[in-house]
Design an enzyme around this catalytic site. Structure first.
Site, PDB file in Angstrom:
ATOM      1  CG  ASN A 124      87.926  13.311  36.924  1.00 53.71           C
ATOM      2  OD1 ASN A 124      87.543  13.372  35.764  1.00 53.71           O
ATOM      3  ND2 ASN A 124      87.219  12.762  37.881  1.00 53.71           N
ATOM      4  CG  HIS A 165      84.488  18.164  33.514  1.00 51.77           C
ATOM      5  ND1 HIS A 165      83.140  17.909  33.349  1.00 51.77           N
ATOM      6  CD2 HIS A 165      84.713  18.122  34.841  1.00 51.77           C
ATOM      7  CE1 HIS A 165      82.582  17.749  34.530  1.00 51.77           C
ATOM      8  NE2 HIS A 165      83.511  17.858  35.448  1.00 51.77           N
ATOM      9  CG  HIS A 177      82.206   9.452  37.849  1.00 56.97           C
ATOM     10  ND1 HIS A 177      81.574  10.358  38.671  1.00 56.97           N
ATOM     11  CD2 HIS A 177      81.449   8.319  37.901  1.00 56.97           C
ATOM     12  CE1 HIS A 177      80.498   9.806  39.201  1.00 56.97           C
ATOM     13  NE2 HIS A 177      80.397   8.564  38.729  1.00 56.97           N
ATOM     14  NE  ARG A 220      77.128  11.413  36.557  1.00 55.40           N
ATOM     15  CZ  ARG A 220      76.977  11.990  37.755  1.00 55.40           C
ATOM     16  NH1 ARG A 220      78.019  12.536  38.362  1.00 55.40           N
ATOM     17  NH2 ARG A 220      75.812  12.022  38.335  1.00 55.40           N
ATOM     18  NE  ARG A 270      75.794  13.521  34.174  1.00 53.65           N
ATOM     19  CZ  ARG A 270      75.238  14.110  35.239  1.00 53.65           C
ATOM     20  NH1 ARG A 270      75.809  15.164  35.780  1.00 53.65           N
ATOM     21  NH2 ARG A 270      74.120  13.642  35.756  1.00 53.65           N
ATOM     22  CD  GLU A 318      86.003   9.840  40.668  1.00 56.50           C
ATOM     23  OE1 GLU A 318      86.745  10.443  41.475  1.00 56.50           O
ATOM     24  OE2 GLU A 318      85.143  10.418  39.966  1.00 56.50           O
ATOM     25  CB  THR A 360      79.743  17.745  40.059  1.00 54.79           C
ATOM     26  OG1 THR A 360      80.921  16.970  40.307  1.00 54.79           O
ATOM     27  CG2 THR A 360      79.551  18.764  41.163  1.00 54.79           C
ATOM     28  CB  THR A 361      79.977  13.482  43.166  1.00 58.33           C
ATOM     29  OG1 THR A 361      80.178  12.685  42.005  1.00 58.33           O
ATOM     30  CG2 THR A 361      79.644  12.578  44.337  1.00 58.33           C
ATOM     31  CD  GLU A 410      88.612  10.978  45.859  1.00 62.66           C
ATOM     32  OE1 GLU A 410      88.598  12.115  45.334  1.00 62.66           O
ATOM     33  OE2 GLU A 410      88.530   9.926  45.201  1.00 62.66           O
ATOM     34  CG  HIS A 448      83.761  17.393  45.009  1.00 60.47           C
ATOM     35  ND1 HIS A 448      83.212  16.735  43.940  1.00 60.47           N
ATOM     36  CD2 HIS A 448      82.952  18.450  45.254  1.00 60.47           C
ATOM     37  CE1 HIS A 448      82.096  17.328  43.573  1.00 60.47           C
ATOM     38  NE2 HIS A 448      81.919  18.392  44.348  1.00 60.47           N
ATOM     39  N   GLY A 489      90.158  17.600  38.840  1.00 69.66           N
ATOM     40  CA  GLY A 489      89.770  17.549  37.442  1.00 69.66           C
ATOM     41  C   GLY A 489      89.349  18.868  36.832  1.00 69.66           C
ATOM     42  CG  HIS A 490      85.511  21.961  36.523  1.00 69.48           C
ATOM     43  ND1 HIS A 490      85.651  23.292  36.846  1.00 69.48           N
ATOM     44  CD2 HIS A 490      84.628  21.911  35.496  1.00 69.48           C
ATOM     45  CE1 HIS A 490      84.876  24.015  36.056  1.00 69.48           C
ATOM     46  NE2 HIS A 490      84.253  23.211  35.230  1.00 69.48           N
TER      47      HIS A 490
END
Length: 240
Positions: free
Chosen positions: A6, A9, A42, A44, A48, A69, A99-100, A153, A191, A213-214
């Site tokens: 992902n 970021h 994602h 959003r 953002r 996403e 975050t989600t 997921e 996640h 991702g992060h």
């Protein structure tokens, strides 16, 4: 096991200054060079980080699968229908969250949320593979199966937050994977997964895909994106 990175970021850093760098498309190509099987972004509602143009450019530049996403919001769904990525993962979204925070609400038994069912149908009609981002809960998994999606997921946030103290969340995740497979669903997970905690999740045999991702973007600041992805790929492969 498929490994999707992902790159949200990367765009978060760019949007902090509203400039043109770093470029998430360039980052995505480096991820693939480092061993990723696909790219996740994602889009959003509040835009953002990832922007519509990023998704369009990724679709044009990336030959590997893209997992988009999105929440079931009209303008975001319109982008997904126009771009038609390999996969769309429907997620919950709150404007104030960092975050989600949890899985998607699939509605009560035999009464799915009409907008959710319609979004699944429209994406499927466009040839997009649909996945639902849900908590590792048997009842929610049953609802997802009733909606007719091919994949889910599983939200690994509880595991990521508690793995140092207890194995309970990992055991719950294993039971959820077993239940989902018995329902005929392909199982993905993601996640909060990091270099420190990914191995036990990657070792669960019936998880087909991880989305991370992060942690990778954070590591890439120090060692570069290609190397950061390579290091995560090694941890995943060693677990299998």
């Amino acid at each position: 096991m498929r490994f999707f990175v992902n790159v949200d970021h990367v765009a978060t850093i760019r949007e902090a200054r509203k400039t043109t760098e770093p470029d998430p498309v360039e980052a995505a190509l480096a991820c693939l060079a480092g061993g990723a099987d696909g790219i996740t972004v994602h889009l959003r509602e509040d835009r953002r980080h990832i922007q519509d143009r990023d998704v369009e450019r990724l679709a044009a530049a990336v030959t590997h699968p893209i997992n988009l996403e999105l929440a079931i919001a009209g303008d975001v769904l319109a982008v997904a229908l126009r771009i038609a990525p390999h996969q769309a993962t429907l997620v919950p979204e709150r404007r104030l969250e960092i975050t989600t925070e949890g899985g998607l609400d699939c509605g009560p038994a035999a009464q799915p949320i009409p907008k959710l069912r319609d979004s699944i149908r429209r994406l499927g009609d466009t040839g997009v593979r649909v996945s639902l981002f849900i908590d590792p809960d048997p009842t929610t998994i049953d609802r997802a199966a009733e909606l007719g999606v091919p994949a889910i997921e599983l939200h690994t946030g509880e595991y990521a937050n508690t793995y140092r103290e207890s194995d309970a969340a990992l055991e719950r995740l294993q039971r959820a994977v077993d239940h989902a497979k018995s329902c005929g669903l392909a199982v993905h997970a993601g996640h909060g997964l990091t270099y420190s905690n990914v191995t036990p999740v990657a070792a669960i045999e019936d998880i087909e895909e991880l989305n991370i991702g992060h942690s990778i973007v954070s590591r890439s600041v120090l060692v570069g994106m290609k190397q950061a992805v390579h290091e995560m790929r090694q941890r995943i492969d060693e677990a299998r």
